[in-house]
Scaffold this active site. Structure first.
Site, PDB file in Angstrom:
ATOM      1  N   ASN A  26       0.914  -1.193  -0.148  1.00 17.81           N
ATOM      2  CA  ASN A  26       0.263  -0.411   0.146  1.00 17.81           C
ATOM      3  C   ASN A  26       0.892   1.568  -0.238  1.00 17.81           C
ATOM      4  OD1 ASN A  26      -1.786   1.930   0.693  1.00 17.81           O
ATOM      5  ND2 ASN A  26      -2.807   1.338   2.292  1.00 17.81           N
ATOM      6  N   TRP A  27       1.505   1.496  -0.836  1.00 16.48           N
ATOM      7  CA  TRP A  27       1.764   3.114  -1.140  1.00 16.48           C
ATOM      8  C   TRP A  27       1.426   4.019  -0.710  1.00 16.48           C
ATOM      9  CZ3 TRP A  27       4.073   1.699  -7.234  1.00 16.48           C
ATOM     10  CH2 TRP A  27       5.307   1.420  -6.948  1.00 16.48           C
ATOM     11  N   LYS A  28       0.488   4.198  -0.109  1.00 19.02           N
ATOM     12  CA  LYS A  28      -0.583   5.138   0.197  1.00 19.02           C
ATOM     13  C   LYS A  28      -0.431   6.685  -0.649  1.00 19.02           C
ATOM     14  CE  LYS A  28      -0.839   3.143   4.939  1.00 19.02           C
ATOM     15  NZ  LYS A  28      -0.332   3.251   6.544  1.00 19.02           N
ATOM     16  N   HIS A  34     -10.032   2.035   5.228  1.00 17.37           N
ATOM     17  CA  HIS A  34      -8.633   1.849   5.365  1.00 17.37           C
ATOM     18  C   HIS A  34      -8.706   2.817   6.669  1.00 17.37           C
ATOM     19  CE1 HIS A  34      -4.368   2.285   6.924  1.00 17.37           C
ATOM     20  NE2 HIS A  34      -3.992   1.371   5.858  1.00 17.37           N
ATOM     21  N   GLU A  59      -6.691   5.147   8.288  1.00 20.68           N
ATOM     22  CA  GLU A  59      -6.714   6.517   7.344  1.00 20.68           C
ATOM     23  C   GLU A  59      -7.773   7.000   6.842  1.00 20.68           C
ATOM     24  OE1 GLU A  59      -2.990   5.034   5.287  1.00 20.68           O
ATOM     25  OE2 GLU A  59      -1.954   4.769   6.873  1.00 20.68           O
ATOM     26  N   GLU A  91      -5.576  -5.347  10.674  1.00 16.98           N
ATOM     27  CA  GLU A  91      -4.233  -3.259  10.583  1.00 16.98           C
ATOM     28  C   GLU A  91      -4.459  -2.798  12.500  1.00 16.98           C
ATOM     29  OE1 GLU A  91      -2.828  -2.322   7.359  1.00 16.98           O
ATOM     30  OE2 GLU A  91      -4.722  -0.788   6.950  1.00 16.98           O
ATOM     31  N   GLY A 113       2.587   2.779  10.917  1.00 14.74           N
ATOM     32  CA  GLY A 113       3.183   3.037  10.473  1.00 14.74           C
ATOM     33  C   GLY A 113       3.849   3.886  11.964  1.00 14.74           C
ATOM     34  N   SER A 116       3.638  -2.211  10.662  1.00 16.39           N
ATOM     35  CA  SER A 116       5.015  -1.605  10.486  1.00 16.39           C
ATOM     36  C   SER A 116       5.770  -3.080  10.689  1.00 16.39           C
ATOM     37  CB  SER A 116       5.206  -1.698  12.205  1.00 16.39           C
ATOM     38  OG  SER A 116       4.345  -0.635  12.226  1.00 16.39           O
ATOM     39  N   GLY A 161       3.160  -1.090   5.093  1.00 17.83           N
ATOM     40  CA  GLY A 161       2.642   0.205   4.115  1.00 17.83           C
ATOM     41  C   GLY A 161       4.543   0.678   3.892  1.00 17.83           C
ATOM     42  N   GLY A 162       4.674   1.470   5.103  1.00 14.79           N
ATOM     43  CA  GLY A 162       6.014   2.102   4.862  1.00 14.79           C
ATOM     44  C   GLY A 162       7.376   0.599   4.006  1.00 14.79           C
TER      45      GLY A 162
HETATM   46  P1  13P Z   1       3.029  -0.196   7.946  1.00 16.17           P
HETATM   47  O1  13P Z   1       3.565  -1.191   7.227  1.00 16.17           O
HETATM   48  O2  13P Z   1       3.478   1.766   7.221  1.00 16.17           O
HETATM   49  O3  13P Z   1       2.429   0.606   9.494  1.00 16.17           O
HETATM   50  O4  13P Z   1       1.123   0.808   7.437  1.00 16.17           O
HETATM   51  C1  13P Z   1       0.349  -0.424   7.169  1.00 16.17           C
HETATM   52  C2  13P Z   1      -0.469  -0.328   6.564  1.00 16.17           C
HETATM   53  O5  13P Z   1      -1.916   0.908   6.754  1.00 16.17           O
HETATM   54  C3  13P Z   1      -0.753  -0.748   5.225  1.00 16.17           C
HETATM   55  O6  13P Z   1      -2.698  -0.396   5.103  1.00 16.17           O
END
Ligand code: 13P
Length: 255
Positions: free
Chosen positions: A10-12, A96, A98, A169, A175, A216, A237-238
């Site tokens: 997930n590149w957000k 998600h 966010e 999640e 994050g 994470s 994510g990251g």
């Molecule tokens: P991180 O891997 O950066 O914690 O993000 C997880 C996430 O929100 C994937 O959708």
């Protein structure tokens, strides 16, 4: 029966258009000939079509980060499930945390999105659930997870040819660098599995559902998740922004 494991990047909203395309090319190179499980990349809407073309005839699959909850109509700024399919998407992240936080998306919307996506043959929803830190501290996690599942998926009839990915999640792990302890992830996945069994029956859950963990995940902690039997994959994510790091995680989970 072991399920086909999946890893989702997930590149957000972390890359520019040029950076997204550059990154997609690097992914294509890195994953050349990689044939374990399923590898899905979710870039921003605006580059889906182009990356979809780039990924054609590769093992990489394309996913979107969101979708609208109607088929078509006067919904300025929105993107329909059908458009995602046309752009080459096979997956779409729904609900998600966010989006729940910053766009006030709620589970009534999430439910409707899941329904619309399931109407499109070839598109699979990745439905996000997960407790907040406060809910975890006050022992409400199990209730929250079951409640979110019921709100998102309750009353939906899953057909033979439809697949659903549930992404667990925990909001506090996203994050934060604080990945969940494997035993806690295993427990939460068990609760989710049992709730899904109650809602859909064991046969459907075994055949049509996968439960993945997100929050994470790195190449350093991937092994602890790969060893757990009830984790069918990861949502990253990251660490998915670095092709080398993401490749290591993919190799770690898709064994
Ligand atoms: P991180 O891997 O950066 O914690 O993000 C997880 C996430 O929100 C994937 O959708």
């Amino acid at each position: 029966m072991a399920k086909n494991k999946i890893i989702i990047a997930n590149w957000k909203m972390k890359l520019t258009l040029a950076e997204s395309l550059e990154k997609a090319k690097k992914f294509k190179e890195k994953f050349k000939g990689f044939s374990r499980g399923e590898v899905v990349v979710c870039p921003p809407f605006i580059v889906l079509d182009e990356i979809g073309r780039l990924f054609k005839k590769t093992g990489l699959k394309l996913g979107a980060q969101d979708v609208f909850f109607e088929e078509s109509g006067a919904y300025t700024g929105e993107i329909s499930p059908k458009m995602l399919l046309e752009a080459g998407c096979q997956y779409v992240i729904i609900g998600h945390s966010e989006r729940r936080r910053f766009l006030l998306e709620n589970y009534a919307m999430i439910h409707q999105k899941v329904k619309e996506v399931l109407n499109i043959v070839g598109l699979t929803p990745i439905v996000c659930i997960g407790e907040e830190s406060e809910e975890r501290k006050t022992d409400k996690r199990d209730f929250v997870l079951v409640d979110q599942l019921q709100q998102a998926l309750g009353g939906i009839n899953i057909m033979e040819n439809q697949q659903v990915v549930v992404a667990y999640e925990p909001v506090w792990a996203i994050g934060s660098g604080l990945a969940i302890e494997p035993s806690e992830a295993e427990y939460a996945h068990k609760i989710i599995g049992l709730a899904l069994n109650d809602m859909f029956g064991l046969g459907v859950v075994n055949k049509n559902f996968r439960i993945v963990y997100g929050g994470s995940v790195t190449s350093k902690n991937v092994k602890s998740f790969a060893d757990l039997e009830n984790i069918d994959g990861l949502l990253v994510g990251g660490a998915s922004l670095d092709p080398e790091e993401f490749y290591k995680i993919a190799k770690g989970i898709l064994r």
